[in-house]
Design a protein around this motif. Structure first.
Motif, PDB file in Angstrom:
ATOM      1  N   TRP A 119       0.826  -1.204   0.000  1.00  0.00           N
ATOM      2  CA  TRP A 119       0.000   0.000   0.000  1.00  0.00           C
ATOM      3  C   TRP A 119       0.866   1.261   0.000  1.00  0.00           C
ATOM      4  CZ3 TRP A 119      -4.910  -0.163  -1.213  1.00  0.00           C
ATOM      5  CH2 TRP A 119      -5.655  -1.309  -0.969  1.00  0.00           C
ATOM      6  N   ASN A 120       1.886   1.269   0.826  1.00  0.00           N
ATOM      7  CA  ASN A 120       2.754   2.455   0.900  1.00  0.00           C
ATOM      8  C   ASN A 120       3.435   2.736  -0.431  1.00  0.00           C
ATOM      9  OD1 ASN A 120       2.035   2.536   3.552  1.00  0.00           O
ATOM     10  ND2 ASN A 120       4.069   2.114   4.390  1.00  0.00           N
ATOM     11  N   ALA A 121       3.838   1.670  -1.127  1.00  0.00           N
ATOM     12  CA  ALA A 121       4.486   1.844  -2.433  1.00  0.00           C
ATOM     13  C   ALA A 121       3.533   2.508  -3.421  1.00  0.00           C
ATOM     14  CB  ALA A 121       4.955   0.492  -2.971  1.00  0.00           C
ATOM     15  N   MET A 122       2.269   2.088  -3.398  1.00  0.00           N
ATOM     16  CA  MET A 122       1.274   2.686  -4.294  1.00  0.00           C
ATOM     17  C   MET A 122       1.027   4.154  -3.945  1.00  0.00           C
ATOM     18  SD  MET A 122       0.171   0.893  -6.784  1.00  0.00           S
ATOM     19  CE  MET A 122      -1.236   1.927  -7.147  1.00  0.00           C
ATOM     20  N   ILE A 123       0.853   4.432  -2.643  1.00  0.00           N
ATOM     21  CA  ILE A 123       0.542   5.801  -2.216  1.00  0.00           C
ATOM     22  C   ILE A 123       1.717   6.730  -2.518  1.00  0.00           C
ATOM     23  CG2 ILE A 123       0.061   7.260  -0.207  1.00  0.00           C
ATOM     24  CD1 ILE A 123      -1.402   4.788   0.996  1.00  0.00           C
ATOM     25  N   VAL A 124       2.920   6.285  -2.165  1.00  0.00           N
ATOM     26  CA  VAL A 124       4.112   7.103  -2.418  1.00  0.00           C
ATOM     27  C   VAL A 124       4.320   7.291  -3.921  1.00  0.00           C
ATOM     28  CG1 VAL A 124       6.626   7.165  -2.235  1.00  0.00           C
ATOM     29  CG2 VAL A 124       5.254   6.500  -0.264  1.00  0.00           C
ATOM     30  N   GLY A 125       4.137   6.225  -4.680  1.00  0.00           N
ATOM     31  CA  GLY A 125       4.324   6.315  -6.130  1.00  0.00           C
ATOM     32  C   GLY A 125       3.361   7.287  -6.781  1.00  0.00           C
ATOM     33  N   CYS A 126       2.086   7.210  -6.385  1.00  0.00           N
ATOM     34  CA  CYS A 126       1.086   8.132  -6.950  1.00  0.00           C
ATOM     35  C   CYS A 126       1.405   9.574  -6.568  1.00  0.00           C
ATOM     36  CB  CYS A 126      -0.307   7.755  -6.468  1.00  0.00           C
ATOM     37  SG  CYS A 126      -0.916   6.210  -7.162  1.00  0.00           S
ATOM     38  N   ALA A 127       1.807   9.781  -5.309  1.00  0.00           N
ATOM     39  CA  ALA A 127       2.146  11.134  -4.869  1.00  0.00           C
ATOM     40  C   ALA A 127       3.350  11.660  -5.643  1.00  0.00           C
ATOM     41  CB  ALA A 127       2.428  11.139  -3.369  1.00  0.00           C
ATOM     42  N   TRP A 128       4.338  10.792  -5.865  1.00  0.00           N
ATOM     43  CA  TRP A 128       5.540  11.188  -6.604  1.00  0.00           C
ATOM     44  C   TRP A 128       5.200  11.596  -8.034  1.00  0.00           C
ATOM     45  CZ3 TRP A 128      10.481  12.224  -5.404  1.00  0.00           C
ATOM     46  CH2 TRP A 128      11.411  12.262  -6.438  1.00  0.00           C
ATOM     47  N   CYS A 129       4.221  10.909  -8.619  1.00  0.00           N
ATOM     48  CA  CYS A 129       3.811  11.196  -9.999  1.00  0.00           C
ATOM     49  C   CYS A 129       2.731  12.268 -10.084  1.00  0.00           C
ATOM     50  CB  CYS A 129       3.320   9.912 -10.665  1.00  0.00           C
ATOM     51  SG  CYS A 129       4.597   8.651 -10.840  1.00  0.00           S
ATOM     52  N   LYS A 130       2.498  12.981  -8.971  1.00  0.00           N
ATOM     53  CA  LYS A 130       1.516  14.074  -8.917  1.00  0.00           C
ATOM     54  C   LYS A 130       0.079  13.590  -9.118  1.00  0.00           C
ATOM     55  CE  LYS A 130       5.011  16.864  -8.535  1.00  0.00           C
ATOM     56  NZ  LYS A 130       5.400  17.378  -7.196  1.00  0.00           N
ATOM     57  N   GLN A 131      -0.159  12.313  -8.846  1.00  0.00           N
ATOM     58  CA  GLN A 131      -1.517  11.773  -8.920  1.00  0.00           C
ATOM     59  C   GLN A 131      -2.102  11.750  -7.497  1.00  0.00           C
ATOM     60  OE1 GLN A 131      -2.992  10.988 -11.882  1.00  0.00           O
ATOM     61  NE2 GLN A 131      -1.120  11.735 -12.852  1.00  0.00           N
ATOM     62  N   ASP A 132      -2.294  12.947  -6.948  1.00  0.00           N
ATOM     63  CA  ASP A 132      -2.688  13.054  -5.546  1.00  0.00           C
ATOM     64  C   ASP A 132      -4.060  12.448  -5.270  1.00  0.00           C
ATOM     65  OD1 ASP A 132      -0.312  14.280  -4.946  1.00  0.00           O
ATOM     66  OD2 ASP A 132      -1.106  16.313  -4.969  1.00  0.00           O
ATOM     67  N   ASP A 133      -5.001  12.642  -6.190  1.00  0.00           N
ATOM     68  CA  ASP A 133      -6.341  12.082  -5.993  1.00  0.00           C
ATOM     69  C   ASP A 133      -6.285  10.556  -5.879  1.00  0.00           C
ATOM     70  OD1 ASP A 133      -7.679  14.489  -5.991  1.00  0.00           O
ATOM     71  OD2 ASP A 133      -7.910  14.529  -8.158  1.00  0.00           O
ATOM     72  N   ILE A 134      -5.494   9.937  -6.723  1.00  0.00           N
ATOM     73  CA  ILE A 134      -5.397   8.472  -6.701  1.00  0.00           C
ATOM     74  C   ILE A 134      -4.683   8.014  -5.434  1.00  0.00           C
ATOM     75  CG2 ILE A 134      -4.522   6.448  -7.929  1.00  0.00           C
ATOM     76  CD1 ILE A 134      -4.759   8.016 -10.511  1.00  0.00           C
ATOM     77  N   ALA A 135      -3.697   8.777  -4.975  1.00  0.00           N
ATOM     78  CA  ALA A 135      -3.004   8.433  -3.731  1.00  0.00           C
ATOM     79  C   ALA A 135      -3.978   8.408  -2.563  1.00  0.00           C
ATOM     80  CB  ALA A 135      -1.877   9.430  -3.464  1.00  0.00           C
TER      81      ALA A 135
END
Length: 301
Positions: free
Chosen positions: A14-30
Motif C-alpha cells: 500500500w505504501n508503495a502505491m501511495i508514495v508512487g502516486c504522490a511522486w507522480c503528482k496523482q494526488d487524488d489516486i493516492a
C-alpha cells in the motif's frame, strides 16, 4: 495481487502505491488508495503510510481524510512516538488553513525537532498570522532551539504579513551575525517584500543593489508589487526593465511597462515598448477564466 491471490498485500504494498502516486503528482489516486486501504481493513496504516498521505491531503486541501489520519496516529500512538508523523500532521493542517489544530498538535508534542518549529512558523506565515509566527520564533529562541535557513524564511515572511519592518531587519541581520547563516536570494526576497509592504521602497531598492548575488525575477517582482501599492513609479520602471531583461518572453512585463508610461503621459515611450514587443515576437497572453466542475465520485470496478 488481489485478483490472482499470488501474494497478500502488505503495508509495504500500500505504501508503495501511495508514495508512487504522490511522486507522480496523482494526488487524488493516492488518497483513493489510502481510503481503500482503510476500508478493507486488512492492513493498518503505519508511520510510512501517514508520512506519505498527509502531505497529499495538504496539497489537495482534503482535511477530512487528513483528520482521519491524525486520529489514527493519535490512537495508535504514532503521533507521540514519531516526530515525523506529528510534523506531517501539523503541515497538513497548516496547508488546509486550520492553524488552530496545527498549534494544538505542536503543543502536545513530547519531543520537537527544528522541522517542528519551522512547520508551524511557516504555517502561520502561509495563513497570514504574522504576529503569532514572530512570537513562536521568539519562543523557539527561548527554548534554545537553533534556527536554520528555513526558519528565517518563515519568520521573515511573518514579519512581512505583520508589517514589522524593524523586527524583520533585526532578524535578517542576526542570520549571519548571531547564527553564521549566509542569507540566500530567497531571504533577500523576503526582506524586499517586507520593506516594500511597509512602503520603504528606496530601502528595498538599495538592498537589492547591495545583494552579493544577482537579483532574480522574484526579487524584482516583489519590488514591483510594492511600487504598485505605494505609487513608486520611478522604481517600478527600473523593476520592469530588469524583469524584461530576465524574462524577455513574458508579455505581462511589457504590458505593465507600457501601461505605466501611458498612465504618466509618456506616449512615445509607451509606443517604443509595443514596438519592442513586436521586434522580440512576444505575443500578449490571451485572457483565461476557470470553471470548476461539479464534484464527481470514483467507483471501483
Amino acid at each position: 495481487m488481489q485478483r490472482y491471490k499470488r501474494s497478500r498485500r502488505s503495508v509495504v504494498s500500500w505504501n508503495a502505491m501511495i508514495v508512487g502516486c504522490a511522486w507522480c503528482k496523482q494526488d487524488d489516486i493516492a488518497v483513493l488508495c489510502f481510503e481503500q486501504m482503510v476500508r478493507e481493513g486488512e492492513v493498518a496504516p503505519d508511520d510510512g503510510t501517514l508520512a506519505a498521505v498527509l502531505p497529499v491531503c495538504g496539497r489537495l486541501g482534503n482535511i477530512r481524510v487528513g483528520r482521519w489520519a491524525h486520529e489514527h496516529a493519535r490512537k495508535s500512538g504514532l503521533l507521540d512516538r514519531n516526530v515525523h508523523v506529528a510534523n506531517a500532521v501539523m503541515d497538513m493542517y497548516c496547508k488546509c488553513g486550520d492553524v488552530h489544530s496545527a498549534r494544538e498538535v505542536f503543543k502536545g508534542m513530547r519531543q520537537r525537532s527544528v522541522v517542528s518549529w519551522n512547520t508551524l512558523i511557516s504555517g502561520f506565515s502561509l495563513n497570514g498570522h504574522g504576529i503569532e509566527g514572530i512570537e513562536l520564533y521568539q519562543e523557539m529562541r527561548t527554548h534554545g532551539e537553533k534556527p536554520n535557513g528555513v526558519t528565517f524564511l518563515g519568520v521573515l515572511a511573518c514579519c512581512a504579513h505583520a508589517g514589522a519592518a524593524d523586527v524583520g531587519r533585526d532578524i535578517f541581520q542576526s542570520m549571519l551575525l548571531d547564527h553564521g547563516i549566509e542569507p540566500a536570494v530567497e531571504h533577500y526576497g523576503c526582506v524586499v517584500d517586507l520593506l516594500g509592504r511597509s512602503g520603504l521602497l528606496e530601502e528595498a531598492y538599495a538592498l537589492i543593489q547591495g545583494m552579493p548575488m544577482k537579483p532574480n525575477a522574484a526579487i524584482w517582482g516583489a519590488l514591483l508589487s510594492a511600487c504598485h501599492a505605494h505609487s513608486g513609479i520611478s522604481i517600478a520602471e527600473v523593476a520592469l526593465k530588469e524583469l524584461i531583461n530576465l524574462e524577455p518572453w513574458n508579455s505581462g512585463n511589457y504590458v505593465l511597462l507600457g501601461n505605466l508610461y501611458a498612465e504618466t503621459g509618456r506616449w512615445e515611450e509607451a509606443g517604443n515598448v509595443r514596438r519592442l514587443m513586436r521586434k522580440m515576437s512576444v505575443q500578449k497572453a490571451p485572457g483565461q477564466s476557470l470553471i470548476e466542475e461539479a464534484e464527481f465520485q470514483f467507483t471501483n470496478a
